[in-house]
Design a protein around this motif. Structure first.
Motif, mmCIF file in Angstrom:
data_model
loop_
_atom_site.group_PDB
_atom_site.id
_atom_site.type_symbol
_atom_site.label_atom_id
_atom_site.label_comp_id
_atom_site.label_asym_id
_atom_site.label_seq_id
_atom_site.Cartn_x
_atom_site.Cartn_y
_atom_site.Cartn_z
ATOM 1 N N UNK A 1 0.811 -1.219 0.000
ATOM 2 C CA UNK A 1 0.000 0.000 0.000
ATOM 3 C C UNK A 1 0.841 1.265 0.000
ATOM 4 N N UNK A 2 2.134 1.159 0.320
ATOM 5 C CA UNK A 2 2.993 2.340 0.329
ATOM 6 C C UNK A 2 2.998 3.012 -1.041
ATOM 7 N N UNK A 3 2.903 4.349 -1.038
ATOM 8 C CA UNK A 3 2.955 5.156 -2.257
ATOM 9 C C UNK A 3 1.821 4.831 -3.223
ATOM 10 N N UNK A 4 0.760 4.233 -2.718
ATOM 11 C CA UNK A 4 -0.408 3.964 -3.560
ATOM 12 C C UNK A 4 -1.214 5.250 -3.728
ATOM 13 N N UNK A 5 -2.071 5.314 -4.736
ATOM 14 C CA UNK A 5 -2.863 6.532 -4.962
ATOM 15 C C UNK A 5 -3.773 6.876 -3.788
ATOM 16 N N UNK A 6 -4.155 8.133 -3.719
ATOM 17 C CA UNK A 6 -5.088 8.580 -2.697
ATOM 18 C C UNK A 6 -6.407 7.825 -2.841
ATOM 19 N N UNK A 7 -7.108 7.679 -1.720
ATOM 20 C CA UNK A 7 -8.346 6.899 -1.706
ATOM 21 C C UNK A 7 -9.386 7.647 -0.891
ATOM 22 N N UNK A 8 -10.594 7.807 -1.434
ATOM 23 C CA UNK A 8 -11.629 8.597 -0.781
ATOM 24 C C UNK A 8 -12.050 7.993 0.560
ATOM 25 N N UNK A 9 -11.951 6.668 0.691
ATOM 26 C CA UNK A 9 -12.295 6.040 1.967
ATOM 27 C C UNK A 9 -11.421 6.535 3.102
ATOM 28 N N UNK A 10 -10.133 6.650 2.867
ATOM 29 C CA UNK A 10 -9.221 7.160 3.891
ATOM 30 C C UNK A 10 -9.371 8.666 4.077
ATOM 31 N N UNK A 11 -9.643 9.381 2.984
ATOM 32 C CA UNK A 11 -9.873 10.826 3.093
ATOM 33 C C UNK A 11 -11.085 11.096 3.995
ATOM 34 N N UNK A 12 -12.101 10.249 3.890
ATOM 35 C CA UNK A 12 -13.299 10.419 4.720
ATOM 36 C C UNK A 12 -12.955 10.179 6.192
ATOM 37 N N UNK A 13 -12.089 9.219 6.459
ATOM 38 C CA UNK A 13 -11.725 8.912 7.847
ATOM 39 C C UNK A 13 -10.982 10.084 8.486
ATOM 40 N N UNK A 14 -10.057 10.725 7.760
ATOM 41 C CA UNK A 14 -9.327 11.850 8.379
ATOM 42 C C UNK A 14 -10.250 13.051 8.585
ATOM 43 N N UNK A 15 -11.234 13.208 7.706
ATOM 44 C CA UNK A 15 -12.209 14.278 7.933
ATOM 45 C C UNK A 15 -13.060 13.977 9.172
ATOM 46 N N UNK A 16 -13.406 12.710 9.361
ATOM 47 C CA UNK A 16 -14.157 12.305 10.544
ATOM 48 C C UNK A 16 -13.357 12.560 11.822
ATOM 49 N N UNK A 17 -12.061 12.274 11.778
ATOM 50 C CA UNK A 17 -11.210 12.517 12.948
ATOM 51 C C UNK A 17 -11.297 13.979 13.382
ATOM 52 N N UNK A 18 -11.231 14.878 12.419
ATOM 53 C CA UNK A 18 -11.293 16.306 12.728
ATOM 54 C C UNK A 18 -12.657 16.691 13.301
ATOM 55 N N UNK A 19 -13.734 16.128 12.739
ATOM 56 C CA UNK A 19 -15.073 16.475 13.183
ATOM 57 C C UNK A 19 -15.402 15.868 14.549
ATOM 58 N N UNK A 20 -15.057 14.604 14.737
ATOM 59 C CA UNK A 20 -15.420 13.912 15.978
ATOM 60 C C UNK A 20 -14.684 14.505 17.177
#
Length: 416
Positions: free
Chosen positions: A29-48
């Motif tokens: 998974x290293x250096x793999x393309x960005x993924x919306x599933x993970x982008x959603x998780x980091x946004x959730x971290x900020x909101x929660x």
């Protein structure tokens, strides 16, 4: 051959790190393309948690690489500079409610400098067999408390990340560009290579990388960067045959397998793709965007008969093309003329680059390894001399190396 130092780690710690890196390598998974599933998780971290920064990261031998990050504008940083290395070392969650009062981190540049980090919560990303391969982090620029309930929530988010990683392992198509995923590309490429060897027909491999792609994202935003990626893949597909393979190996890195095509014809194909990419005029709200790409070409041979060796050779030629000025095609045959090397296998090992009469060392991650050559990843290749000693940490191995190709974060070396 002299024995390498373990560089401060006990034998048991070095063995554990070797096994951890092997577990990370298996995920691919290293250096793999960005993924919306993970982008959603980091946004959730900020909101929660109502924090400034959310991160999902993977940590190899020399760096912390952000699979997703919201609140920081960087994509990776040297491992020794990170808070998360402590999570890797202790293999457990770390909560620092006020970094200025923490004896370990109070003098850290992220605390004393402009980043002004005051709160850190890091949860390990653990594989099913128990290896900590990365972290999920909540970071804030104000001191704050973090309850036991918050810890449980962050742990669940870490579990969701590992579920997402496992799900991506089975994906065959990159959702953004329509190219094959890295894992699917390599699997099918191995089958093509096996057929080519069995029936003794030609096969070639092309590696290509969009030039200055980071500048596109930094100047125009990731949405425009996504448009560029889709346009480049469309240009490739318009040039290639239906039976050719096209895979997205990284953010802006692609590879092509051409069955029944020898090296000279592969160079011609690469030139056609290069010209088509250079002719693109990509509309955006900022006006017309134009890009170029650099290409490396290699072909099936007695030495290059596995996909990892072919990709290593094509990468080395592509790095040489970038070093020579970009927007050009370079054949491995040209690079090999001065530095013939043998087969490679894909690995993920902790290495050290030793130079300046052994007074200077730099951590690196060994990505491919053969009996006479290797591919290395570093945080920054500037300042690394053309010849140095490479040590594999914890394995008692050292060898003299010559750099045969490089870009800013990758080195292809031949053992002297």
């Amino acid at each position: 051959m002299p024995t390498a130092r373990i560089f401060g780690k006990s034998s048991l710690e070095a063995q554990r790190e070797t096994a951890r890196l092997a577990a990370l390598e298996r995920l691919d998974i290293l250096d793999s393309p960005k993924d919306e599933g993970f982008e959603r998780i980091v946004r959730l971290i900020k909101e929660i948690f109502t924090v400034d920064i959310g991160i999902v990261s993977l940590i190899d031998a020399h760096r912390q690489w952000y699979k997703a990050c919201s609140g920081f504008a960087i994509e990776e940083m040297p491992r020794q500079d990170t808070f998360c290395r402590r999570v890797i070392e202790c293999e457990d969650a770390i909560i620092i409610q006020d970094t200025t009062k923490d004896s370990y981190f109070s003098a850290h540049p992220a605390v004393t400098g402009p980043d002004h980090v005051r709160f850190y919560a890091g949860m390990p990303l653990k594989t099913r067999d128990g290896f900590t391969v990365g972290t999920v982090c909540a970071i804030d620029r104000r001191p704050r408390s973090f309850s036991s309930r918050d810890v449980v929530i962050l742990q669940e988010l870490a579990g969701a990340c590992m579920d997402r990683i496992e799900l991506l392992e089975s994906a065959a198509t990159d959702s953004l560009t329509g190219a094959m995923t890295r894992r699917a590309f390599k699997k099918e490429a191995e089958q093509f290579i096996s057929l080519a060897r069995r029936h003794q027909h030609d096969l070639s491999c092309i590696a290509l990388d969009i030039d200055h792609f980071k500048n596109v994202n930094d100047s125009y935003g990731h949405a425009v960067g996504d448009q560029v990626l889709k346009a480049v893949v469309a240009a490739c597909k318009a040039t290639l045959r239906a039976g050719d393979l096209l895979g997205r190996l990284g953010g802006e890195e692609f590879a092509i397998i051409l069955p029944h095509v020898d090296r000279q014809d592969a160079i011609a194909v690469a030139e056609k793709v290069r010209e088509r990419v250079a002719a693109l005029e990509i509309p955006s709200e900022h006006g017309i965007i134009k890009v170029t790409a650099s290409f490396g070409i290699t072909s099936l041979s007695i030495v290059g008969k596995e996909i990892e060796t072919l990709l290593a050779q094509a990468d080395a030629a592509m790095y040489q093309a970038k070093h020579a000025g970009r927007n050009r095609c370079m054949s491995w045959n040209t690079v090999q003329a001065d530095h013939p090397t043998g087969a490679r296998r894909r690995v993920l090992k902790a290495g050290a680059i030793i130079f300046n009469n052994r007074r200077s060392t730099m951590d690196c991650t060994i990505r491919t390894l053969g009996s006479d050559s290797a591919g290395l990843a570093v945080s920054n290749a500037i300042g690394i001399p053309p010849e140095f000693v490479l040590a594999i940490k914890g394995e008692g191995f050292e060898t003299n190396c010559k750099v045969i190709a490089h870009d800013r974060q990758h080195l292809e070396v031949a053992f002297a």
